[in-house]
Design a protein around this motif. Structure first.
Motif, PDB file in Angstrom:
ATOM      1  N   TRP A 168      -4.365  54.637  -7.610  1.00  0.00           N
ATOM      2  CA  TRP A 168      -3.123  55.261  -7.519  1.00  0.00           C
ATOM      3  C   TRP A 168      -3.023  55.760  -5.953  1.00  0.00           C
ATOM      4  O   TRP A 168      -1.932  55.858  -5.269  1.00  0.00           O
ATOM      5  N   GLU A 171      -2.220  53.197  -3.716  1.00  0.00           N
ATOM      6  CA  GLU A 171      -0.830  52.739  -3.630  1.00  0.00           C
ATOM      7  C   GLU A 171      -0.148  53.603  -2.858  1.00  0.00           C
ATOM      8  O   GLU A 171       0.894  53.157  -1.936  1.00  0.00           O
ATOM      9  N   GLN A 172      -0.295  54.768  -2.914  1.00  0.00           N
ATOM     10  CA  GLN A 172       0.452  56.041  -2.403  1.00  0.00           C
ATOM     11  C   GLN A 172       0.463  55.957  -0.776  1.00  0.00           C
ATOM     12  O   GLN A 172       1.038  56.120   0.021  1.00  0.00           O
ATOM     13  N   THR A 173      -1.153  55.700  -0.486  1.00  0.00           N
ATOM     14  CA  THR A 173      -1.574  55.870   1.061  1.00  0.00           C
ATOM     15  C   THR A 173      -1.161  54.443   1.635  1.00  0.00           C
ATOM     16  O   THR A 173      -0.341  54.512   2.833  1.00  0.00           O
ATOM     17  N   SER A 175       1.802  52.852   0.850  1.00  0.00           N
ATOM     18  CA  SER A 175       2.922  52.975   0.888  1.00  0.00           C
ATOM     19  C   SER A 175       3.654  53.950   2.118  1.00  0.00           C
ATOM     20  O   SER A 175       4.420  53.534   2.837  1.00  0.00           O
ATOM     21  N   HIS A 176       2.719  54.943   2.337  1.00  0.00           N
ATOM     22  CA  HIS A 176       3.013  55.782   3.420  1.00  0.00           C
ATOM     23  C   HIS A 176       2.855  55.006   4.771  1.00  0.00           C
ATOM     24  O   HIS A 176       3.658  55.194   5.683  1.00  0.00           O
ATOM     25  N   SER A 219       5.149  61.595  -8.422  1.00  0.00           N
ATOM     26  CA  SER A 219       5.110  62.480  -7.233  1.00  0.00           C
ATOM     27  C   SER A 219       3.857  62.445  -6.653  1.00  0.00           C
ATOM     28  O   SER A 219       2.823  62.486  -7.568  1.00  0.00           O
ATOM     29  N   GLY A 220       3.658  62.637  -5.400  1.00  0.00           N
ATOM     30  CA  GLY A 220       2.533  62.762  -4.634  1.00  0.00           C
ATOM     31  C   GLY A 220       2.203  64.120  -4.132  1.00  0.00           C
ATOM     32  O   GLY A 220       1.367  64.387  -3.421  1.00  0.00           O
TER      33      GLY A 220
END
Length: 223
Positions: A168, A171-173, A175-176, A219-220
């Protein structure tokens, strides 16, 4: 070997959050020279009755029924005695993320947990032989995650839930990084990366609890 509760939870959580499609696998070390891996079925279908495939680290061939890309698990367990679990998934942002020009230095704190810069195994072919598996392990190094260009990501941990949590974060890394693009945007400094990396043991269980709970949004944030 029947799938443990941790393997089932990791597999199902990866599927529920869209981090895998029909492909992906989770493995857990069962001895110094052996691990057990999910069969080649959608991870959302794994349950407590699923028979895992046991693989020896000294074997010259994969056992019948093992996923063809189990070679990356073999290679990682061989060189990383600290690793007890491996997750292989396809976070959607990992594909364009791996295509960005490097180095992939994170722009948010949690990205540092994977290893900074985030490494890329630069071969989009399936990892279906021993040499390719060794290449993935080498790209991973001592980090927590590595992107497979055109092919998703591999993450590691002390148990399957930790390895799944790191997917997960992949994915966040990515995306940013994609939002920032190939620019001169301010990225984390080496001191900031070191400080964030030290928080992983404290914070990953909270992130796992969020992922394992009934979905109420993404939410990150970290408090």
């Amino acid at each position: 070997m029947i799938a443990s509760a941790e393997v089932v939870a990791a597999a199902n959580t990866l599927a529920r959050h869209g981090l895998v499609t029909a492909f992906g696998h989770v493995s857990v070390r069962t001895a110094d020279d052996q691990f057990a891996i999910t069969p080649p079925v959608p991870l959302g279908t794994i349950d407590a009755s699923t028979e895992l495939i046991e693989v020896s680290l000294s074997a010259g061939a994969l056992p019948h029924g093992a996923p063809g890309e189990a070679w990356m698990h073999v290679a990682i367990y061989r060189v990383r005695p600290d690793v007890t679990a491996v997750a292989r998934a396809q976070p959607p942002a990992s594909h364009p993320g791996a295509a960005l020009p490097g180095p992939l230095v994170p722009v948010h704190g949690q990205g540092a947990w994977l290893g900074a810069p985030l490494a890329v195994y630069d071969d989009a072919r399936l990892v279906r032989n021993e040499a390719a598996g060794a290449g993935v392990a080498a790209a991973l190094g001592d980090a927590r995650g590595v992107l497979l260009r055109g092919n998703g990501a591999v993450t590691v941990g002390t148990d399957p839930r930790e390895a799944a949590t790191a997917q997960w974060v992949v994915e966040q890394t990515c995306s940013h990084l994609l939002r920032v693009g190939d620019t001169d945007a301010r990225r984390l400094t080496s001191d900031e990366i070191t400080a964030w990396q030290a928080t992983w043991p404290e914070l990953w269980p909270r992130l796992w609890a969020f992922l394992a709970a009934p979905p109420v949004g993404i939410s990150g944030g970290t408090r």
